[in-house]
Design an enzyme around this catalytic site. Structure first.
Site, PDB file in Angstrom:
ATOM      1  N   SER A 127       0.777  -1.203   0.128  1.00 27.64           N
ATOM      2  CA  SER A 127       0.038  -0.052  -0.136  1.00 27.64           C
ATOM      3  C   SER A 127       0.897   1.456   0.008  1.00 27.64           C
ATOM      4  O   SER A 127       0.695   2.115   0.903  1.00 27.64           O
ATOM      5  CB  SER A 127      -1.049   0.076   1.338  1.00 27.64           C
ATOM      6  OG  SER A 127      -2.179   0.531   0.788  1.00 27.64           O
ATOM      7  N   ASP A 173      -6.253   0.535   4.595  1.00 24.71           N
ATOM      8  CA  ASP A 173      -4.781   0.931   4.243  1.00 24.71           C
ATOM      9  C   ASP A 173      -4.444   2.276   4.821  1.00 24.71           C
ATOM     10  O   ASP A 173      -3.709   2.333   5.197  1.00 24.71           O
ATOM     11  CB  ASP A 173      -4.671   0.940   2.656  1.00 24.71           C
ATOM     12  CG  ASP A 173      -4.811  -0.586   2.176  1.00 24.71           C
ATOM     13  OD1 ASP A 173      -5.008  -1.457   2.999  1.00 24.71           O
ATOM     14  OD2 ASP A 173      -4.876  -0.533   0.985  1.00 24.71           O
TER      15      ASP A 173
HETATM   16  P1  ADP Z   1       0.470  -0.106  -3.853  1.00 20.23           P
HETATM   17  O1  ADP Z   1      -0.095  -1.731  -3.643  1.00 20.23           O
HETATM   18  O2  ADP Z   1       1.825  -0.046  -3.430  1.00 20.23           O
HETATM   19  O3  ADP Z   1      -0.620   0.598  -3.132  1.00 20.23           O
HETATM   20  P2  ADP Z   1      -0.809   1.093  -6.277  1.00 20.23           P
HETATM   21  O4  ADP Z   1      -0.744   0.909  -7.607  1.00 20.23           O
HETATM   22  O5  ADP Z   1      -2.107   1.358  -5.495  1.00 20.23           O
HETATM   23  O6  ADP Z   1       0.058   0.047  -5.427  1.00 20.23           O
HETATM   24  O7  ADP Z   1      -0.128   2.464  -6.034  1.00 20.23           O
HETATM   25  C1  ADP Z   1       1.363   2.743  -6.611  1.00 20.23           C
HETATM   26  C2  ADP Z   1       1.474   4.249  -7.219  1.00 20.23           C
HETATM   27  O8  ADP Z   1       1.475   5.022  -5.946  1.00 20.23           O
HETATM   28  C3  ADP Z   1       2.602   4.317  -7.911  1.00 20.23           C
HETATM   29  O9  ADP Z   1       2.444   3.884  -9.175  1.00 20.23           O
HETATM   30  C4  ADP Z   1       2.750   5.920  -7.833  1.00 20.23           C
HETATM   31  O10 ADP Z   1       1.820   6.695  -8.480  1.00 20.23           O
HETATM   32  C5  ADP Z   1       2.344   6.172  -6.301  1.00 20.23           C
HETATM   33  N1  ADP Z   1       3.528   6.333  -5.227  1.00 20.23           N
HETATM   34  C6  ADP Z   1       3.717   5.324  -4.355  1.00 20.23           C
HETATM   35  N2  ADP Z   1       4.752   5.661  -3.929  1.00 20.23           N
HETATM   36  C7  ADP Z   1       5.358   6.518  -4.447  1.00 20.23           C
HETATM   37  C8  ADP Z   1       6.629   7.400  -4.170  1.00 20.23           C
HETATM   38  N3  ADP Z   1       7.522   6.948  -3.213  1.00 20.23           N
HETATM   39  N4  ADP Z   1       6.957   8.465  -5.160  1.00 20.23           N
HETATM   40  C9  ADP Z   1       5.829   8.682  -6.043  1.00 20.23           C
HETATM   41  N5  ADP Z   1       4.995   7.738  -6.185  1.00 20.23           N
HETATM   42  C10 ADP Z   1       4.681   7.056  -5.275  1.00 20.23           C
HETATM   43 MG    MG Z   2      -2.700   0.933  -3.559  1.00 19.61          MG
END
Ligand code: ADP
Ligand code: MG
Length: 380
Positions: A127, A173
């Site tokens: 998340s 989350d």
């Molecule tokens: P997760 O399961 O990790 O939540 P998601 O697809 O819901 O996966 O979210 C991932 C998205 O969140 C990335 O594609 C990006 O757009 C954003 N994100 C997460 N961490 C970062 C970060 N460190 N810097 C910039 N964007 C981020």
């Molecule tokens: Mg996510």
């Protein structure tokens, strides 16, 4: 990768903006110990905030602009608080969507400039998106000198993810990222949003085991499971499966078709297991907590049918280690991560042997993180 810390993000800010930052905020990723696919059934979940987070260093601007540099994407992004436009994709939308949601709730925000960096792996099921939303929310409240109350902020973060980003997630989350407590997991009642911090059994650690397989059909399968749960709730004439006891299920479930019955059995059993797991933690009973995690995996694999081969193999490899109390898939399923409760003293050996065994058996790469439970979103 070296864990991020305040000094690293502060030096990123100075490199970018010359002067010093006024605030540094962080908001953690999370892993769910037990209570899977229970959130949208008004049930219980038991996640912990982990020591991997999204960090923002920032200072206020005199105007209504928000200018952010993403260290991980090596990209600038900016928007005007008075003219929020949804550009439909990209990391900046999480920040903008959070601004939108906060403003919609009546809060008056101030402009700021900052750098953004994270060490929550993206899309692995830990998340990172909720971590980013809660870091953004913490940054906005700091810059506008607004009070920080984790629960309403989590709801606003969820609204940003649901309505701005367009991802249909529950409250877990954002709530754990906002309200996590160091060395504790958080029992969340997804109906009342009541939370209770429960301590980890002494001498235990949590390992997150990334299978490196990623959910493909997860959205359609997720929607299908939700529909099946709603059908089962209609059958029992209750608001949500949360309201059906195991006894009632055993008496009446014969009237359901096989698939719907198994879906309901998972949710109803998982709610009981989650409440029992919190109780086991309060009593320091690592063995029972581990057993409940094992049962959760079997139920997700056989009744809810959201596991995959890689997750099943990873769970088997983890359980083979003598320092493992229990292991299960975590998150929506069809790939992503497993979680294990382990003997803290055996952590290094567990990581090595489990990763080796998994790679040998599957030919796939793996990543194993031993996590510490940390505080939720905060100014550091
Ligand atoms: P997760 O399961 O990790 O939540 P998601 O697809 O819901 O996966 O979210 C991932 C998205 O969140 C990335 O594609 C990006 O757009 C954003 N994100 C997460 N961490 C970062 C970060 N460190 N810097 C910039 N964007 C981020
Ligand atoms: Mg996510």
């Amino acid at each position: 990768m070296k864990p991020l810390d305040k000094d690293i993000i502060l030096s990123q800010f100075t490199q970018r903006f010359g002067g010093p930052a006024a605030w540094v905020v962080r908001a953690p990723g999370r892993v769910n110990l037990i209570g899977e696919h229970t959130d949208y059934n008004d049930g219980f979940v038991l996640p912990l905030a982990i020591d991997r987070a999204v960090w923002i260093a920032l200072r206020r601007r005199p105007d209504h602009r928000v200018a952010v540099y993403s260290v991980d994407y090596r990209q600038d992004g900016a928007f005007d608080l008075d003219r929020l436009e949804n550009e439909k994709s990209g990391w900046l939308e999480y920040v903008k969507g959070t601004a939108w949601s906060l403003e919609e709730s009546g809060l008056r925000l101030a402009g700021w400039e900052g750098v953004l960096q994270g060490d929550v792996p993206l899309g692995a099921g830990l998340s990172s998106s909720a971590a980013l939303e809660m870091a953004a929310a913490r940054a906005f409240t700091a810059a506008a000198e607004l009070p920080w109350d984790p629960k309403p902020m989590a709801l606003l973060g969820q609204k940003a993810e649901n309505r701005w980003v367009g991802v249909n997630c529950g409250i877990m989350d954002q709530l754990i990222s906002a309200a996590g407590k160091a060395d504790h997991a958080l029992l969340i009642d997804c109906r009342s949003l009541e939370t209770e911090a429960v301590p980890f059994p002494p001498g235990t650690a949590v390992a997150v085991l990334d299978t490196s397989t990623r959910r493909g059909l997860v959205d359609s399968a997720y929607n299908e499971r939700r529909a099946q749960c709603e059908a089962a709730a209609r059958f029992f004439q209750v608001k949500a499966l949360r309201d059906v006891t195991r006894q009632r299920f055993d008496r009446e479930a014969d009237g359901l078709d096989d698939v719907t019955r198994r879906r309901a059995r998972h949710v109803i059993g998982e709610n009981d297991r989650t409440v029992e797991a919190a109780d086991a933690m309060r009593r320091g009973d690592a063995a029972l907590l581990g057993q409940l995690m094992n049962q959760s995996h079997e139920s997700l694999r056989d009744d809810y049918e959201v596991s995959n081969d890689a997750l099943n193999v990873m769970v088997e490899c983890a359980r083979r280690h003598p320092g493992c109390f229990g292991a299960r898939m975590t998150g929506a399923g069809f790939g992503g991560c497993a979680v294990a409760l382990i003997d803290a003293q055996a952590a290094a050996d567990f990581v090595q042997r489990t990763a080796d065994a998994y790679e040998k058996q599957t030919g796939l790469h793996s990543a194993v993180y031993v996590c510490r439970a940390t505080n939720g979103a905060e100014v550091v």
